[in-house]
Design an enzyme around this catalytic site. Structure first.
Site, PDB file in Angstrom:
ATOM      1  N   SER A 175     -92.474  61.966 -64.909  1.00  0.00           N
ATOM      2  CA  SER A 175     -92.515  60.637 -64.301  1.00  0.00           C
ATOM      3  C   SER A 175     -92.423  59.575 -65.385  1.00  0.00           C
ATOM      4  CB  SER A 175     -93.820  60.447 -63.523  1.00  0.00           C
ATOM      5  OG  SER A 175     -94.885  60.086 -64.397  1.00  0.00           O
ATOM      6  N   ASP A 176     -92.072  58.357 -64.988  1.00  0.00           N
ATOM      7  CA  ASP A 176     -92.204  57.234 -65.903  1.00  0.00           C
ATOM      8  C   ASP A 176     -93.653  56.770 -65.870  1.00  0.00           C
ATOM      9  OD1 ASP A 176     -91.558  55.284 -67.744  1.00  0.00           O
ATOM     10  OD2 ASP A 176     -89.730  54.680 -66.708  1.00  0.00           O
ATOM     11  N   ALA A 177     -94.022  55.966 -66.862  1.00  0.00           N
ATOM     12  CA  ALA A 177     -95.423  55.589 -67.032  1.00  0.00           C
ATOM     13  C   ALA A 177     -95.934  54.800 -65.833  1.00  0.00           C
ATOM     14  CB  ALA A 177     -95.598  54.765 -68.309  1.00  0.00           C
TER      15      ALA A 177
END
Length: 973
Positions: free
Chosen positions: A261-263
Site C-alpha cells: 500500500s501507499d503510506a
C-alpha cells in the site's frame, strides 16, 4: 517499533541454523512453506504491516518494506544522486537506465549491510520503492519529476531497464526488489486521496496499464505499490486489476508480485474516502483484492494487527487469505538472500561502493546525456557565434562569460532525492571549464538583496549568534547579518537566504522561532517558504507558508516568532532593496561576451507531491530576468533547470540558444559545461510535450487522453517543443526507410530499417525514433502518432549505419477493441514513419495489414456500458458503470447488429428521489424510453422493454436523463 506477543509455549525447534528453511540447496517454494508453517497466526498477521517484527525463536529479523531509490538511494544519507527520473527519461537510453539502477541498488545493498536505520530496528530495506512509471499526461502534475515520459512504450521500456539493474543479474537471487509506483492512473496531487480518475477501457489498456506491463511481464519488477486515488469510483487499494491484470501478467515469470500500500492509504479507505464503514472491513477487502503489506500508522504495528485480527474474528478473512500475503513477502525475502549463509551473492557488498569514482562518473554521464538542446541559432549580432552561425557550442577562449540566474549557483534536491555527497553547480562547472580554456567568468544570481525593518522597534531583521536565530536588532543596512537574498518563486511564495550565513531562513518547530540555518528548502512540510503580504500602509507582514501564521516581534528582546493567526496582529516590516538583482544581472550581462542564464524551479515549491502546479508559465521574476538579460546581451544561452516543462514562448522567439535539464544531481554543473562548451554533443530528447503558453490545456482530472487531446498522440495544436525533440551539434540525416513485408497479416512481424548518416563536422548522438499511425481507422479513433521504437546512435563525422526495428503487428498496431474486449489489429492501411521527434518525421513507408474486418456486436451479447466508442457528459463509477455528470449524458456504440432484435434490457440503478430515464436510439430513430426505478445505494436492477428495431448494423445511442447509473445492456430476439 511495536512488537506482537506470541504464545510462550511453542513446539521445540532444532537449532535455528539447522531448520530446513535455512538450507539454500532446497527449492525456494519448499523453504518458504517451511518457514510459513512455523509461524503462529499472530506472527503471520504482524508480518502484514510495513514494519514486521522480529521472531527471535526462529532467528527471523525485523523486516521493513520500502526504501526510496528513485534516482539514487534516498533519505539514508549521502549517496550518489542521479538526475531526476524525468531527466533520466530524457536520455531515451535503456542501457544507461539499467546502469543507474545497478549503481543505485549496489549502494542500497551497502546501506543494508553497513548502516543502521535512523528509525525502527533491523536493517535498511532492500525492497526499493522505485521506479515510478505513471505517465506524464499533464505537465502540471506536481510529481512530474518522478515519471519518465508521457509515452507508455518509452516509460515501460525505461522502467523495465531500471528494474533489471535494481534486481541484478543473478538467476536466483535479487540484489534489491524493485516496486513499480503507483498503480493506477495517478496524475494529480490536489485532493488526490479522494479524486477518481475516469479511465475508459481504451485508455486503461492502451495507456495506463501499458506502462506497467513490461516490467511485470519480464519479471524485472518484483511488486507494485497501489495509488492513493480511485479509478472509476473504486479505490486503487481494492482494485480487481491487481489480480486480473498485474498478477496475470506475472504468471509466466514463476514469481508472484508483492503488492504494497501507499503510506496511510489503508486508513484512507474509511477516514477520507468513506468507501467502507470500518477499518476491519476495509483491510479485509484490500487484502483479498491483493494488497500484501500495509504501510499505515508509521512504525505502529499494533493498529494494523488489530484491524486484521478483528477481520479474521468476524469471518471477513480466512487463514488462507493471510497466508497468501505472507507467502508473497517471504518469497521476496528468500530471493533477497536474507535466509542464506552470508545473505547470498550480494551479501558482501562493501561500503566503498557508495559515492565511488565509478558511480560519480556514471552520475556525470547520466546528467550529461539528459540535457536537451531545444534551440540553437545565431545571436544578433553574431560575434562569437559557433560554426555555422549557431551560438552553441559556446566559444570562451579569451572571453568573459556571465553565469546568471537564481539557479546559477544552486543545486536543489527533491523530496525523493538522496543527499548529494557534493554539489557542482552550473557556476562551478562553467567556472572551471571556462578558466581551463583561457576565459573568465562572473557569477550573478539576479535576485534582490533586501533588509526588513520592523515598524514596532525600528530595528532590522537579523540572523544573530552562532545558531543564526532571527531577531530584530539595531544594526546598519550594510550589516550582512541583516541582509537577505530574496528568491521569488511566484504565487506569493519566496525564500530568504541570509547574506552572512549563506543559509535559508526556516521555521523552528520547537518554539516557532526562525533561524537562517537551512541548506535549502526541504522536507515533507517545507519550513523555508514565506510570503510578504502588503498590509495597506506600504509595509508587509511576514507569513510562514507552512503554518499560515505571521511573524511577531517581542518589543523587549527583539525575538521573532511566527505565532500570529491574523495579519492584523502581525509585525509590519518595511522592505528596502539594497541590491537590485535584475540591475546587477543586466550590468554583468552587458559587460560580458556571453551569458549563461539559469532559471527554473525549486522542486519543493509550487509543484511537488501533494501540490499540483498552477500553470506552465515561468515565475514572473524569472521571465523578467530572461527578457532583461537577453536585451542587454543577445549572446545569451538560456538554461531551464526544472522538474517539468515550461511555456518559454518568448525565449524561444528571442533567445538564440535554449537548453533544458532536470535537476540533474551532484554533477549537474560539469554536465552543463560539457554540453554548452561542446565537449559533449547534446544527447537528450524530450520525454514529454512542451505546450505553448496560449494552448488551453484540458482539465486536470480529464484522464481521457483520446477525447481530451492529451500528449503527442492526440493533441492537435502545434506544441512549442514536440515529444522527442532535441538538437545536436552535428548534422544527421535519415534515409532509406524500408519495410521487410507489406502486406502483412494481423499476427505478422515487420522489420523497419532506416539508414542514419552523420554529415556534420564532428561526432554526435542521435535518437532515431520510429512511429506508426493508422491512415483511416474505421472502428476506433486512432492516435495521430504512436511511438513504436527508438534507438540511440553514436556516430563519428562522416559515418553511417543502418538501424532495424522489429515490429510485432499485434503489439505495434493494436488498439483495445471495446467490441471484443481485447487487443485487436484493424486491417487496412498504416504508415510507418522515422525521424527525430514527433514533429520531425521526414521518412514514411506504407504498410498494409491483411485480415478480416471486425464483426459488429450481435444479439444476446452483454455490452458493458463502459465499452462505448464515444460519449458526452459522463463519469465512470463503481468500477465499470456510467453515470451522467450533467442533466443528461450520451453514450455511443458503433456497429451493433440489430437484425432480429425484439427486446432491450439494461442493468441500472438510481439513488435519488428525482425521477430519471434513458432513451435508446438507432441512428436518428428513437427505439424506446425507459424509466429508471429507485434502488438503494449499492443495489442494481434490470429494466426491459420490447421494441421494433431496424434491421442491419447501426450506431446505438443511450441518452441518460437525470441521476442514474448504467452497468450493461443487451439486445435479444
Amino acid at each position: 517499533m511495536s512488537t506482537v506477543s506470541v504464545p510462550a509455549e511453542l513446539p521445540a525447534e532444532p537449532p535455528v541454523d539447522q531448520l530446513p528453511f535455512r538450507d539454500p540447496a532446497r527449492p525456494l517454494a519448499e523453504r518458504v512453506e517451511d518457514l510459513l508453517s512455523r509461524l503462529t497466526p499472530d506472527e503471520r498477521i504482524a508480518m502484514l504491516h510495513q514494519y514486521g517484527p522480529a521472531i527471535p525463536r526462529l532467528g527471523v529479523e525485523p523486516f521493513r518494506t520500502g526504501t526510496e531509490a528513485l534516482h539514487g538511494v534516498g533519505w539514508l544519507g549521502p549517496a550518489t544522486t542521479f538526475p531526476q527520473a524525468v531527466g533520466l527519461g530524457a536520455t531515451w537510453d535503456d542501457e544507461l537506465l539499467r546502469a543507474v539502477g545497478t549503481a543505485t541498488s549496489t549502494e542500497l545493498r551497502a546501506f543494508h549491510q553497513h548502516r543502521k536505520p535512523a528509525h525502527g530496528t533491523g536493517r535498511h530495506s532492500l525492497q526499493a520503492w522505485a521506479p515510478v512509471v505513471n505517465l506524464l499526461r499533464d505537465p502540471r502534475w506536481g510529481r512530474n519529476e518522478e515519471g519518465y515520459s508521457e509515452d507508455a512504450l518509452l516509460s515501460a521500456s525505461l522502467g523495465d531497464a531500471f528494474c533489471r539493474g535494481m534486481s541484478g543479474d543473478d538467476p536466483e537471487r535479487l540484489r534489491t526488489a524493485p516496486i513499480l509506483k503507483h498503480f493506477l492512473a495517478y496524475n494529480n496531487e490536489d485532493e488526490r486521496y479522494t479524486t477518481s480518475s475516469s479511465v475508459r477501457p481504451r485508455v486503461l489498456h492502451e495507456y495506463d496499464l501499458a506502462a506497467f506491463r513490461q516490467a511485470v511481464a519480464t519479471g524485472s519488477a518484483t511488486g507494485v505499490m497501489a495509488a492513493y486515488n480511485l479509478v472509476n469510483g473504486r479505490p486503487c487499494h481494492v482494485s480487481p486489476l491487481l489480480e486480473t491484470e498485474l498478477r496475470r501478467w506475472a504468471l509466466p515469470t514463476g514469481h508472484e508480485l508483492f503488492v504494497v500500500s501507499d503510506a496511510e492509504a489503508p486508513s484512507n479507505l474509511v477516514d477520507l474516502e468513506h468507501y467502507f464503514d470500518d477499518h476491519a472491513t476495509s483491510h479485509a477487502a484490500a487484502l483479498k483484492a491483493g494488497i500484501d503489506s500495509f504501510t499505515d500508522h508509521g512504525e505502529d504495528t499494533r493498529t494494523t494487527f488489530g484491524r486484521i485480527s478483528e477481520a479474521v474474528a468476524r469471518g471477513l478473512l480466512t487463514e488462507a487469505d493471510i497466508d497468501r500475503a505472507v507467502r508473497r513477502q517471504l518469497s521476496i525475502r528468500f530471493r533477497l538472500g536474507e535466509f542464506d549463509p552470508g545473505r547470498g551473492p550480494f551479501g558482501d557488498t562493501p561500503w566503498e561502493v557508495v559515492d565511488s569514482p565509478e558511480h560519480r562518473a556514471l552520475a556525470l554521464r547520466a546528467a550529461t546525456e539528459s540535457i536537451v538542446l531545444l534551440k540553437n541559432a545565431a545571436a544578433a549580432p553574431a560575434a562569437g557565434a559557433a560554426d555555422g552561425g549557431a551560438l552553441l557550442p559556446l566559444a570562451v577562449e579569451g572571453r568573459r562569460v556571465a553565469v546568471v540566474g537564481p539557479l546559477a549557483d544552486s543545486l536543489f534536491e527533491d523530496w525523493y532525492s538522496g543527499t548529494m555527497p557534493y554539489r557542482v553547480t552550473a557556476a562551478d562547472g562553467l567556472r572551471a571549464a571556462v578558466d581551463a580554456r583561457g576565459g573568465e567568468t562572473v557569477v550573478v544570481e539576479g535576485v534582490d538583496r533586501v533588509v526588513l525593518r520592523a515598524a514596532s522597534t525600528g530595528g532590522l531583521l537579523t540572523a544573530a549568534g552562532a545558531d543564526a536565530r532571527l531577531v530584530v536588532a539595531d544594526t546598519r543596512l550594510d550589516d550582512e547579518a541583516a541582509q537577505f537574498d530574496l528568491f521569488d518563486w511566484d504565487l506569493g511564495v519566496l525564500t530568504l537566504r541570509n547574506a552572512r550565513t549563506g543559509r535559508y531562513a526556516g521555521l523552528v518547530d520547537a518554539d516557532q522561532s526562525l533561524a537562517a540555518d537551512r541548506v535549502q528548502p526541504a522536507g515533507w512540510d517545507v519550513h523555508e517558504t514565506f510570503g510578504l503580504e502588503p498590509v495597506g500602509d506600504g509595509t508587509e507582514a511576514l507569513r510562514c507558508v507552512c503554518t499560515g501564521r505571521y511573524a511577531v516581534v517581542d518589543p523587549t528582546s527583539g525575538e521573532v516568532t511566527v505565532t500570529a493567526q491574523r495579519v492584523e496582529d502581525a509585525e509590519h516590516f518595511t522592505r528596502t532593496v539594497v541590491r537590485d538583482g535584475v540591475a546587477e544581472a543586466v550590468t554583468a550581462a552587458a559587460g560580458a561576451d556571453a551569458v549563461v542564464l539559469v532559471v527554473g524551479n525549486d522542486p519543493h515549491i509550487n509543484g511537488r507531491e501533494t501540490q499540483d502546479r498552477a500553470g506552465i508559465a515561468l515565475a514572473p521574476a524569472h521571465e523578467t530576468l530572461v527578457r532583461e538579460v537577453a536585451a542587454a546581451r543577445p549572446e545569451t544561452v538560456l538554461v531551464v533547470m526544472s522538474s517539468y516543462p515550461y511555456a518559454v514562448d518568448w525565449a524561444d522567439a528571442h533567445v538564440p540558444a535554449v537548453l533544458w535539464t532536470s535537476h540533474g544531481g551532484q554533477e549537474t554543473g560539469r554536465a552543463l559545461a560539457s554540453v554548452i562548451l561542446g565537449e559533449a554533443d547534446p544527447a537528450g530528447r524530450l520525454p514529454q510535450t512542451w505546450y505553448r503558453g496560449d494552448d488551453e490545456l484540458p482539465a486536470r482530472l480529464d484522464y481521457d487522453i483520446i477525447k481530451a487531446g492529451w500528449t503527442y498522440q492526440y493533441h492537435r495544436a502545434a506544441p512549442l517543443y514536440a515529444f522527442g525533440h532535441g538538437l545536436s551539434y552535428t548534422d544527421f540525416t535519415l534515409t532509406d526507410l524500408a519495410l521487410s513485408d507489406s502486406p502483412t497479416p494481423q499476427d505478422g512481424t515487420v522489420t523497419a530499417t532506416v539508414t542514419i548518416t552523420n554529415r556534420g563536422p564532428r561526432s554526435g548522438v542521435e535518437t532515431v525514433q520510429l512511429y506508426v499511425r493508422a491512415v483511416a481507422a474505421a472502428a476506433y479513433e486512432a492516435p495521430l502518432l504512436r511511438l513504436a521504437g527508438y534507438r540511440k546512435v553514436r556516430l563519428a563525422a562522416g559515418a553511417s549505419t543502418s538501424v532495424s526495428f522489429p515490429l510485432a503487428v499485434a503489439d505495434a498496431l493494436a488498439h483495445w477493441s471495446v467490441a471484443s474486449g481485447g487487443f485487436a489489429v484493424e486491417s487496412g492501411a498504416y504508415e510507418v514513419l522515422a525521424g527525430r521527434s514527433a514533429a520531425d518525421l521526414p521518412l514514411s513507408a506504407a504498410l498494409t495489414v491483411d485480415g478480416p474486418a471486425p464483426a459488429p456486436r450481435g444479439l444476446g451479447a452483454v455490452v458493458r456500458a463502459v465499452d462505448f466508442d464515444d460519449y458526452a457528459d459522463i463519469e465512470l463509477v463503481d468500477g465499470d458503470a456510467v453515470a451522467p455528470c450533467a442533466d443528461s449524458a450520451t453514450l455511443r456504440y458503433r456497429a451493433l447488429s440489430l437484425t432480429g432484435a425484439r427486446s432491450f434490457t439494461a442493468e441500472v440503478s438510481r439513488t435519488s428521489a428525482a425521477p430519471s430515464h434513458l432513451t435508446l436510439w438507432a441512428g436518428p430513430t428513437l427505439l424506446c424510453t425507459l424509466p429508471i426505478p429507485s434502488t438503494t445505494n449499492d443495489a442494481w436492477t434490470t429494466v426491459a422493454t420490447e421494441l421494433a428495431a431496424p434491421a442491419g448494423v447501426h450506431e446505438v445511442r443511450l441518452v441518460l436523463h437525470g441521476e442514474q447509473r448504467v452497468r450493461s445492456f443487451r439486445f435479444e430476439g
